[in-house]
Design a protein around this motif. Structure first.
Motif, short mmCIF file in Angstrom:
data_model
loop_
_atom_site.label_atom_id
_atom_site.label_comp_id
_atom_site.label_asym_id
_atom_site.label_seq_id
_atom_site.Cartn_x
_atom_site.Cartn_y
_atom_site.Cartn_z
N SER A 1 -36.67 -27.45 -66.24
CA SER A 1 -35.42 -26.96 -65.67
C SER A 1 -35.13 -27.50 -64.27
O SER A 1 -34.02 -27.33 -63.76
N TYR A 2 -36.11 -28.15 -63.65
CA TYR A 2 -35.91 -28.69 -62.31
C TYR A 2 -36.13 -30.20 -62.23
O TYR A 2 -36.18 -30.76 -61.15
N VAL A 3 -36.26 -30.86 -63.38
CA VAL A 3 -36.62 -32.27 -63.33
C VAL A 3 -35.51 -33.13 -62.72
O VAL A 3 -35.79 -34.09 -62.01
N ASP B 1 -27.85 -23.28 -58.20
CA ASP B 1 -26.67 -22.94 -58.97
C ASP B 1 -27.04 -22.96 -60.46
O ASP B 1 -27.56 -23.96 -60.95
N PRO B 2 -26.81 -21.85 -61.18
CA PRO B 2 -27.17 -21.83 -62.60
C PRO B 2 -26.58 -23.00 -63.39
O PRO B 2 -27.18 -23.45 -64.37
N ASP C 1 -26.47 -25.95 -62.44
CA ASP C 1 -27.25 -27.16 -62.18
C ASP C 1 -28.61 -27.16 -62.86
O ASP C 1 -29.29 -28.19 -62.90
N ILE C 2 -29.05 -26.00 -63.35
CA ILE C 2 -30.36 -25.91 -63.97
C ILE C 2 -30.41 -26.77 -65.23
O ILE C 2 -29.50 -26.74 -66.06
N ASP C 3 -31.48 -27.53 -65.36
CA ASP C 3 -31.64 -28.41 -66.52
C ASP C 3 -32.22 -27.63 -67.71
O ASP C 3 -32.84 -26.58 -67.53
N PRO C 4 -32.05 -28.15 -68.92
CA PRO C 4 -32.74 -27.54 -70.07
C PRO C 4 -34.26 -27.57 -69.84
O PRO C 4 -34.76 -28.40 -69.09
N PRO C 5 -35.00 -26.69 -70.50
CA PRO C 5 -36.44 -26.62 -70.26
C PRO C 5 -37.18 -27.81 -70.83
O PRO C 5 -36.66 -28.56 -71.67
N GLY C 6 -38.41 -27.96 -70.37
CA GLY C 6 -39.30 -28.96 -70.95
C GLY C 6 -39.95 -28.42 -72.22
O GLY C 6 -39.62 -27.33 -72.69
N PRO C 7 -40.88 -29.15 -72.79
CA PRO C 7 -41.55 -28.68 -74.01
C PRO C 7 -42.38 -27.43 -73.72
O PRO C 7 -42.86 -27.23 -72.61
N THR C 8 -42.54 -26.60 -74.72
CA THR C 8 -43.33 -25.38 -74.56
C THR C 8 -44.82 -25.72 -74.53
O THR C 8 -45.25 -26.77 -75.04
#
Length: 341
Positions: A196-198, A213-214, A216-223
């Motif tokens: 989410s921060y990459v 800012d919501p 601007d948050i990136d999609p998550p990485g792999p679980t």
């Protein structure tokens, strides 16, 4: 192993990240008062900004780097695969894969070309190292993983020639800490640990008081579970190949500058110790049940590299030969070392 960047610097700079954090106006003054810190942190930082303690911390890390190098030399691998994170180095706006295996040719690396200060080896800006690649082996292993139904990205070149991401560069430098030469071809296996921060933080630590800012948050990485599955699939690919392959999970564990629960002053050592006990006991279910939110809450994002490793360890039923968890309050992150056979 760890690829902790501050280990390339002299001891007086080992606690620079803590000093940078203490300049954050959003952290209450009371929390920045050393008198309120855990007693271990007060002792470690001391009156000299941690310089004396840094020497002991470095000695513990170097002892383990040398042990790991001895393991490699005894095993004589055809290639060394390193799971390492990306910090806005190869993964950028045009594509952010969850995993990417690099089939690279030999790389001419100048580790200190852009360095702002001295390094512990006193090597100059023009010092050049040849890091051997194994593109044919990497391609075969990637094909085998893909054949198992694992959607793995792969690449034939770095974003910038010779600019090897620090997770892999530092791992090679530390495995050759005594500067005897590093003869083993390296296959980087990059993981989107920062999720989410990459992109929105572009690989840089953020001030505690800077909101995100919501939008601007990136999609998550792999679980974590998926990382273990990928590690297991890669282990099967290695086992089916004719090659002797050493696999390395490279990262520190909880990072202070990501550990909001402690106002980013020190890492989540309690959580690190829980994972360490589970690893020593072979309790991989505890690892697999971990969620992304749990990793983020403890500042353990980079441990996804270890989740890949332990997925391979579990798949091959490897045994822990030795391990050590080197904890710290003042030097940003706990460092874990282990060898599995």
């Amino acid at each position: 192993m760890t690829h902790y960047p501050a280990l390339v610097n002299p001891d007086e700079h080992m606690a620079d990240m803590l000093r940078w954090t203490l300049e954050d106006d959003a952290i209450p003054a009371s929390a920045k008062d050393p008198a309120t810190w855990p007693s271990e942190m007060q002792a470690e930082y001391g009156e000299d900004g941690g310089t004396a303690s840094a020497a002991a911390h470095r000695a513990a890390c170097v002892r383990n780097f040398d042990r790991l190098r001895a393991e490699l030399d005894a095993f004589r691998p055809d290639a060394v695969v390193i799971w390492g994170d990306d910090q806005y180095e190869n993964f950028r706006e045009e594509i952010i894969p969850p995993f990417c295996l690099f089939a690279l040719d030999d790389q001419e690396i100048k580790p200190w070309a852009h360095a702002k200060g001295a390094n512990v080896w006193n090597e100059g800006a023009d010092s050049t190292f040849t890091l051997r690649g194994a593109p044919a082996i990497a391609k075969e292993l990637a094909a085998s993983v893909l054949g198992q139904g694992i959607d793995l990205s792969y690449a034939y070149q770095l974003r910038e020639p010779g600019e090897l991401p620090h997770a892999f560069l530092n791992s090679a430098l530390f495995l050759d800490y005594q500067r005897s030469g590093f003869p083993y071809p390296v296959i980087p296996f990059q993981v989107n640990c920062y999720g989410s921060y990459v992109i929105c933080r572009q690989g840089m630590p953020a001030r505690f008081g800077v909101g995100q800012d919501p939008a601007d948050i990136d999609p998550p990485g792999p679980t974590p579970k998926r990382a273990m599955q990928v590690g297991g699939a890669f282990a099967r690919a290695v086992l089916d190949s004719p090659y002797r392959i050493a696999v390395i999970g490279s990262s520190s564990w909880s990072h202070a500058f990501l550990h909001d629960k402690a106002l980013r002053l020190y890492p989540d050592i309690d959580s690190d110790e829980r994972y360490y006990r589970a690893m020593v006991e072979g309790d991989y279910e505890t690892w697999e049940q971990t969620t992304t939110d749990q990793l983020v809450a403890s500042g353990q994002q980079e441990m996804l590299n270890w989740f890949c490793l332990l997925g391979a360890v579990r798949e091959l039923d490897l045994r822990l030969k030795w391990s050590e968890l080197v904890t710290t309050h003042a030097f940003n992150s706990s460092k874990c070392f282990a060898a599995f056979h």
